[in-house]
Scaffold this active site. Sequence first.
Site, short mmCIF file in Angstrom:
data_model
loop_
_atom_site.label_atom_id
_atom_site.label_comp_id
_atom_site.label_asym_id
_atom_site.label_seq_id
_atom_site.Cartn_x
_atom_site.Cartn_y
_atom_site.Cartn_z
N ASP A 177 -21.42 -35.54 -5.27
CA ASP A 177 -20.46 -36.39 -6.25
C ASP A 177 -19.46 -36.02 -7.01
O ASP A 177 -19.66 -35.13 -7.94
CB ASP A 177 -21.39 -37.50 -7.00
CG ASP A 177 -22.22 -38.61 -6.21
OD1 ASP A 177 -21.74 -39.44 -5.77
OD2 ASP A 177 -23.47 -38.07 -5.94
N ASP A 179 -18.84 -30.53 -10.27
CA ASP A 179 -17.95 -31.22 -11.29
C ASP A 179 -18.62 -31.62 -12.35
O ASP A 179 -18.05 -31.83 -13.50
CB ASP A 179 -17.49 -32.36 -10.58
CG ASP A 179 -18.26 -33.54 -10.50
OD1 ASP A 179 -19.49 -33.17 -9.91
OD2 ASP A 179 -18.15 -34.67 -10.71
N ASP A 235 -21.82 -29.22 -4.46
CA ASP A 235 -22.41 -30.39 -5.14
C ASP A 235 -21.67 -31.65 -4.35
O ASP A 235 -20.94 -31.43 -3.72
CB ASP A 235 -21.74 -30.59 -6.73
CG ASP A 235 -21.89 -31.62 -7.12
OD1 ASP A 235 -22.96 -32.34 -7.47
OD2 ASP A 235 -20.89 -32.14 -7.82
O1 LIG Z 1 -25.18 -33.93 -8.50
P1 LIG Z 1 -24.06 -34.79 -7.88
O2 LIG Z 1 -24.26 -35.00 -6.38
O3 LIG Z 1 -22.94 -34.74 -8.28
O4 LIG Z 1 -24.99 -36.28 -8.09
C1 LIG Z 1 -24.89 -36.45 -9.69
C2 LIG Z 1 -24.95 -37.98 -9.86
O5 LIG Z 1 -23.82 -38.56 -8.97
C3 LIG Z 1 -24.06 -39.96 -8.57
O6 LIG Z 1 -23.30 -40.62 -9.88
C4 LIG Z 1 -21.91 -40.23 -10.06
O7 LIG Z 1 -21.25 -40.68 -8.85
C5 LIG Z 1 -21.37 -42.29 -8.66
C6 LIG Z 1 -20.55 -42.51 -7.27
O8 LIG Z 1 -19.12 -41.81 -7.52
C7 LIG Z 1 -20.67 -42.77 -9.97
O9 LIG Z 1 -20.47 -44.47 -9.61
C8 LIG Z 1 -21.46 -42.49 -11.21
O10 LIG Z 1 -20.76 -42.95 -12.16
C9 LIG Z 1 -21.46 -41.08 -11.31
O11 LIG Z 1 -22.40 -40.57 -12.29
C10 LIG Z 1 -25.49 -40.27 -8.25
O12 LIG Z 1 -25.15 -41.87 -8.19
C11 LIG Z 1 -26.29 -40.26 -9.25
O13 LIG Z 1 -27.68 -40.45 -8.81
C12 LIG Z 1 -26.52 -38.19 -9.32
O14 LIG Z 1 -27.26 -37.89 -10.26
#
Ligand SMILES: O=P(O)(O)OC[C@H]1O[C@H](O[C@H]2O[C@H](CO)[C@@H](O)[C@H](O)[C@H]2O)[C@H](O)[C@@H](O)[C@@H]1O
Length: 374
Positions: free
Chosen positions: A118, A309, A116
């Site tokens: 983020d 995560d 994954d």
């Molecule tokens: O599947 P992932 O790669 O984990 O993506 C899930 C979402 O991640 C991002 O948002 C998350 O991370 C951001 C940066 O650290 C944070 O600001 C936010 O609060 C988190 O939800 C991304 O911006 C989303 O579009 C993804 O769906």
Amino acid sequence: MTGQSMVMPEVVAVLMPPNTAPLFACTPPRAAPGVAVRKKYMQAQMDIGPGRINGWVESMRASSPTHAKAAAVLAAGAGAVDGERAAWMVRHPSALSKFDQIVAASKGKKIVMFLDYDGTLSPIVDDPDAAFMSDTMRRAVRSVAKHFPTAIVSGRCRDKVFEFVKLAELYYAGSHGMDIKSPAKASRHNEAKAKGVLFQPASKFLPMIEQVHDSLIEKTKCIPGSKVENNKFCVSVHFRCVDEKSWSTLAGIVKGELEEYPKLKLTQGRKVLEIRPTIKWDKGKALEFLLESLGFADCTDVLPVYIGDDRSDEDAFKVLQKRGHGGVGIVVSKYPKDTHASYSLQEPAEVMEFLLRLVEWERLSRAQARPKCW
Ligand SMILES: O=P(O)(O)OC[C@H]1O[C@H](O[C@H]2O[C@H](CO)[C@@H](O)[C@H](O)[C@H]2O)[C@H](O)[C@@H](O)[C@@H]1O
């Protein structure tokens, strides 16, 4: 998972009922005063469907591990919360401390890595556009990909996550697995079947998602700190930087939008509301699709390892848990949470350590397997 190749920690994890989504980012304590908190979060999560705005807001609060931990400490005390964490670590031990157990399970098998983005490869930050990955993490992922077929599976749109990762030798599954592409650059892992794969099971939803994105950009302008992100086959509405007093207004806007589009549904991530097509496709399906594309469908000699995560990663952990031929799910979290993963790592720094150990172990295994010339 019944085969002897199954990788499980020594203590079997408590299973959640079938078809039950993980309920909280942080599991409130099981001690008596915590039970009420636990129930409250559970109710909130159930209410998020077409339910009341209050239910939505409770659920938004529960998507913050620190928030949920604070609530649990208030209700049950710090001691009970520490006890809960210790018990959770027994059920989901550190993938670093159980490293030997994990690699032992890969004996005679080919490891396939799923990562994954983020919160796994990059730390969580306030601005989603600034969620950069460190160069050292990039080098670690590049080394992993030299030894094992490797895929990035993200909620982000594929192009965006590629901009962050910048490694052309990887497979990418963006939009929570709804946009899958094989590597642009050849490597010894992708000469075979998966070359040239492009799979977009939700393509007919593209115009609808565009409309929803544009509409939400307009409607959320009045909410300082909110951010609407176009993830191609899904839309993310971030509330990490929104004052809690405005959460119900934001929830009302998203709820109202969803009511206009019955073919779309809501899911939740870390301080983000996500709108996506109602199709039965998720990160778990993407994992299965990639294994099949790589020619590993129903293979007993492959060991998928998935590190993630967030709630959407649970779909992949569930697939690994059910898989007859073994699989390793590793959840990245500092806090106890309901999960289908077998192991845990606390943060991206530990993910990097795990990846580097895997590379080193593979190098050593290969060197030992090589015939010696005296
Ligand atoms: O599947 P992932 O790669 O984990 O993506 C899930 C979402 O991640 C991002 O948002 C998350 O991370 C951001 C940066 O650290 C944070 O600001 C936010 O609060 C988190 O939800 C991304 O911006 C989303 O579009 C993804 O769906």
